[in-house]
Enzyme design. Sequence first.
Site, PDB file in Angstrom:
ATOM      1  N   GLU A 331       0.818  -1.213   0.000  1.00 22.36           N
ATOM      2  CA  GLU A 331       0.000   0.000   0.000  1.00 22.36           C
ATOM      3  C   GLU A 331       0.848   1.257   0.000  1.00 22.36           C
ATOM      4  OE1 GLU A 331      -2.822  -0.593  -1.208  1.00 22.36           O
ATOM      5  OE2 GLU A 331      -4.151   0.172   0.340  1.00 22.36           O
ATOM      6  N   GLU A 352      -4.758  -1.512  -9.882  1.00 17.43           N
ATOM      7  CA  GLU A 352      -4.277  -0.372 -10.681  1.00 17.43           C
ATOM      8  C   GLU A 352      -3.058  -0.670 -11.554  1.00 17.43           C
ATOM      9  OE1 GLU A 352      -5.320  -0.142  -7.587  1.00 17.43           O
ATOM     10  OE2 GLU A 352      -6.939   1.338  -7.624  1.00 17.43           O
TER      11      GLU A 352
HETATM   12  C1  DMJ Z   1     -11.488   0.446  -6.533  1.00 15.39           C
HETATM   13  O1  DMJ Z   1     -12.675   0.464  -5.822  1.00 15.39           O
HETATM   14  C2  DMJ Z   1     -11.381   1.594  -7.505  1.00 15.39           C
HETATM   15  O2  DMJ Z   1     -10.416   1.328  -8.462  1.00 15.39           O
HETATM   16  C3  DMJ Z   1     -11.080   2.899  -6.799  1.00 15.39           C
HETATM   17  O3  DMJ Z   1     -10.873   3.942  -7.698  1.00 15.39           O
HETATM   18  C4  DMJ Z   1      -9.863   2.756  -5.921  1.00 15.39           C
HETATM   19  N1  DMJ Z   1      -9.977   1.653  -5.029  1.00 15.39           N
HETATM   20  C5  DMJ Z   1     -10.348   0.361  -5.580  1.00 15.39           C
HETATM   21  C6  DMJ Z   1      -9.188  -0.409  -6.179  1.00 15.39           C
HETATM   22  O4  DMJ Z   1      -7.987  -0.188  -5.647  1.00 15.39           O
END
Ligand code: DMJ
Length: 444
Positions: A331, A352
């Site tokens: 993280e 991501e």
């Molecule tokens: C998801 O719910 C979406 O991509 C959001 O923009 C960020 N958090 C999570 C994934 O990491």
Amino acid sequence: EEIRIKIKSMFKHAYDSYFYNAFPLGNLKPLSCRGGKFELSRIKMLTLIDSLDTLYILNNHTEFVRGIERLREFDVINEGFFRQDENVSVFETNIRALGGLIGAHFLADEGLDVNINDIWEYDNILLKLMIDLGDRLLPAFNTPTGIPYGTVNLIHGVPAGETKIASLAGAGSLSLEMEVLSRLTGNGVYGRVGRKSVEGLWRRRNAETGLVGKHVDVSTGHWVESVSGIGSNSDSFFEYLLKYSILFPEHSGFWIMFQDVWSGVEEHVKVGVWYGDVDMARGNKGGSRTRFESLASFLPGLQVLLGELGEASKSLNAFYAVRSKYNFLPERFDYEAWDVEGGGGQHPLRPEIYESAYLLGRALKTINPLEDAIRDIDKYTRTPCGFASIENVVTKKLADDMPSYFLSETLKYLYLAFDDDNKIHDKGAGWIFTTEAHPIKWLP
Ligand code: DMJ
């Protein structure tokens, strides 16, 4: 083909495990093999809703239809699917539930290569659920600034005593789903509140640097956290400005707003390939925190959308170097000490970096080497009843949680990276993915 089969079987394991152990609750606990609620959006069937369009994209049309029918049943029994007395995050509910319904609606309505209506008649049930949900989110937007509260109760509106502090990403990443809902229904209210909240945030950018903070007071519009960055509490704000301007160029203000804030980021946040947090008034001249957050790895994907393929390759390489150290992105990572930042060693199965690798691979017409990522997910996070988040990337200790975005995003992007012929790629069709990887497109 082999790798696609592998990803499909991983998806099946995650999805079936959710059904056997957790449904109709929102989330799966993959270590204790039972259901739970996602703390920020404690609604029923959340993982199912978030997974529907992945089912379609992975060619499981039968389960896609069955899933929609399950939602319909609950809508009837509960006299309104979202008539649930829960305080929910407006952002999480918007991106996961509303976005999930929208993506599935597009695919049920017009499909990609397979027309679902050949096997089953779609009657717009998802649209009905979307309107129900959209209306229940609307009270959050009733603030002096137009910047919405972070939480709303799905029956009673904004809870008494609710905090007035909202995050940049939370308040500023509602525009796409809300605009699509307006265009699908002909009711302009959703799109208007979505736009107003973004404009409210943009208007409060720092006059010198163009930077925005991470937390704001929704009644006064004052920043309560003046730290600025592209990771936690901020990420999808930038993503939505750009994606909205691509999908709805008729609202040219979004491109202008994007350029304003993004040029500020490029000038006042970026240091080498890194974008550590800075103070919004001083920028990196006032020093920056040498911290890379896993959430910030949407960046190469955004650079691909901007056509900056060289920059995208550089940032993806940098983030990949971090991933390679632990098999997963932690993280929070200190890129000066080149080590996990204290307490930041979790890896909640986030998508991501794979999303960015997928987008860059499509743009460069190559397949990024994601086989190792797929192997690591399977090796370290598979449990007898699902896939588990990682508590600590160093020890690989697991945590009792399988986020719904693992099905809606992580596995979808990994699959699409290896599925060249998928119709979702068709340029002419104009699909774009929301921040939760739900496919949407322009509508008049
Ligand atoms: C998801 O719910 C979406 O991509 C959001 O923009 C960020 N958090 C999570 C994934 O990491």
